[in-house]
Design an enzyme around this catalytic site. Sequence first.
Site, PDB file in Angstrom:
ATOM      1  CB  SER A  37      -0.900   0.015   1.239  1.00 43.84           C
ATOM      2  OG  SER A  37      -1.442   1.302   1.419  1.00 43.84           O
ATOM      3  CG  ASP A  92      -6.512   3.271  -7.846  1.00 44.15           C
ATOM      4  OD1 ASP A  92      -6.920   2.556  -6.912  1.00 44.15           O
ATOM      5  OD2 ASP A  92      -5.792   4.274  -7.673  1.00 44.15           O
ATOM      6  NE  ARG A 152      -9.753   5.117  -9.363  1.00 48.81           N
ATOM      7  CZ  ARG A 152      -9.211   6.247  -9.805  1.00 48.81           C
ATOM      8  NH1 ARG A 152      -9.445   6.643 -11.040  1.00 48.81           N
ATOM      9  NH2 ARG A 152      -8.448   6.992  -9.030  1.00 48.81           N
TER      10      ARG A 152
HETATM   11  C1  S3P Z   1      -3.005   5.798  -3.618  1.00 51.74           C
HETATM   12  C2  S3P Z   1      -2.667   4.499  -3.347  1.00 51.74           C
HETATM   13  C3  S3P Z   1      -3.559   3.364  -3.645  1.00 51.74           C
HETATM   14  C4  S3P Z   1      -4.659   3.739  -4.617  1.00 51.74           C
HETATM   15  C5  S3P Z   1      -5.302   5.044  -4.272  1.00 51.74           C
HETATM   16  C6  S3P Z   1      -4.264   6.158  -4.275  1.00 51.74           C
HETATM   17  C7  S3P Z   1      -2.052   6.866  -3.258  1.00 51.74           C
HETATM   18  O1  S3P Z   1      -4.164   2.934  -2.440  1.00 51.74           O
HETATM   19  O2  S3P Z   1      -5.647   2.734  -4.653  1.00 51.74           O
HETATM   20  O3  S3P Z   1      -6.310   5.383  -5.188  1.00 51.74           O
HETATM   21  O4  S3P Z   1      -2.207   8.012  -3.748  1.00 51.74           O
HETATM   22  O5  S3P Z   1      -1.118   6.595  -2.488  1.00 51.74           O
HETATM   23  P1  S3P Z   1      -3.472   1.833  -1.485  1.00 51.74           P
HETATM   24  O6  S3P Z   1      -2.234   2.403  -0.953  1.00 51.74           O
HETATM   25  O7  S3P Z   1      -4.509   1.595  -0.417  1.00 51.74           O
HETATM   26  O8  S3P Z   1      -3.268   0.626  -2.358  1.00 51.74           O
END
Ligand code: S3P
Length: 442
Positions: A173, A321, A393
């Site tokens: 993440s 995403d 989305r």
């Molecule tokens: C993001 C990280 C992702 C992504 C989100 C934006 C970011 O989430 O799904 O739309 O800007 O760091 P996760 O870190 O929960 O995977």
Amino acid sequence: MTDKNTTRFRVAPGGKLTGRVRVPGDKSISHRSIMLGSLAEGMTEVSGFLEGEDSLATLAAFRSLGVTIEGPEQGRVGIHGVGLRGLAAPGQALDLGNSGTSMRLMAGLLAGQAFDTTLTGDASLSGRPMKRVVEPLTRMGAHITPTEAGTAPLLIKGGMQLRGIDYAMPVASAQVKSSLLLAGLYASGRTCVTEPAPTRDHTERMLVGMGYPLRREAGRVCLEGGHALRGISIDIPADISSAAFFLVGASIAPGSDLILEHVGINPTRTGVIDILQRMGASIRIENRREAGGEPVGDLHVRSASLHGIDIPSELVPLAIDEFPVLFVAAACASGRTVLTGAQELRVKESDRIQVMADGLRTLGISATATPDGMIVEGGALGSGMIDSHGDHRIAMAFAMAALRAEGTIDILDCANVNTSFPGFVGLATRAGLQIGHNGRNG
Ligand code: S3P
């Protein structure tokens, strides 16, 4: 007046996508430009800022924290940085709307302040897991109280002395990684984060661009607290996650030939291109260049006949995403597409596995939700009424599905398209989608 939940799209079947379009600025980079620009010394001048509700929630929150921010005006924002110790207590709770990125990153950043803050969000954000940041931040000495379920509102106590930790993330993440790095700016000693698979590295790139010392090795990043950030100019590229709808739309609609201009092609974000190319898509990256410390290019996509694949699990975090619209590509492909290792999709703005499987089945596609992915058999898309569950989305993915559908697709609960893609209906119409709406997304 149109109520938020009654904003609907109606998309007529058929058509093709042609011409040149520039989708709005990258959401992840827009959030970070406000956060790090606020903590920097001197001015940060941003162009290409996403004027969507999510990044505007971050902007409003930093104004409430005492930062003077000019704009946004046609993507331009001027941030008068206050330095690492210059934020002021907000007079009220900070409402971050639908934005998980705002909440998770700000939890880390605010854990190191001298004052208390409360972070709140809408119904979707208030159901999303926050323990993934609360737990490691607590190990750093933060004092954060979520609800019993581990969700927002988050009550963050100020005046805590943070200390660096060495943290191996159980989930891949970028939000967790970034949250800990932002807390690490305020911590004594070294904060290190190890990721189980590569995730987007916009925080690391921007910190380096602002002169902050950072150590990066494969799968691991470390920093020490207490150094200064200096204000810079940031040219934010178009968001590949928004471009993805058009990459799929143009791939599935016969006769399409479309150029997506100035798209961010950071290798931690291009999983959607790799996956579509493996499915047989015709996508060429032209005019590769750099902007604001990020690689960009123009994406030239032509229609192609797609075939189903087993999506390699290492590509999942790099396209995290984009799965709603990739499931639409799978529905239009010949044969079977199998996704595994993507259980994170269940805790996004909606449960994207269940909501997409339900919607595809409504349109006559065989789509089987599994705990960590989906099995989709390509077939003929019919027509019907889809509930997007307020997930931007999902709404845009099903809008693109109409290009190959036999009849009209109606999509409910579409107002949140404005969180990431203001002007989607107008831009998609110019490219050739036959989309109408009754709400706020012209
Ligand atoms: C993001 C990280 C992702 C992504 C989100 C934006 C970011 O989430 O799904 O739309 O800007 O760091 P996760 O870190 O929960 O995977």
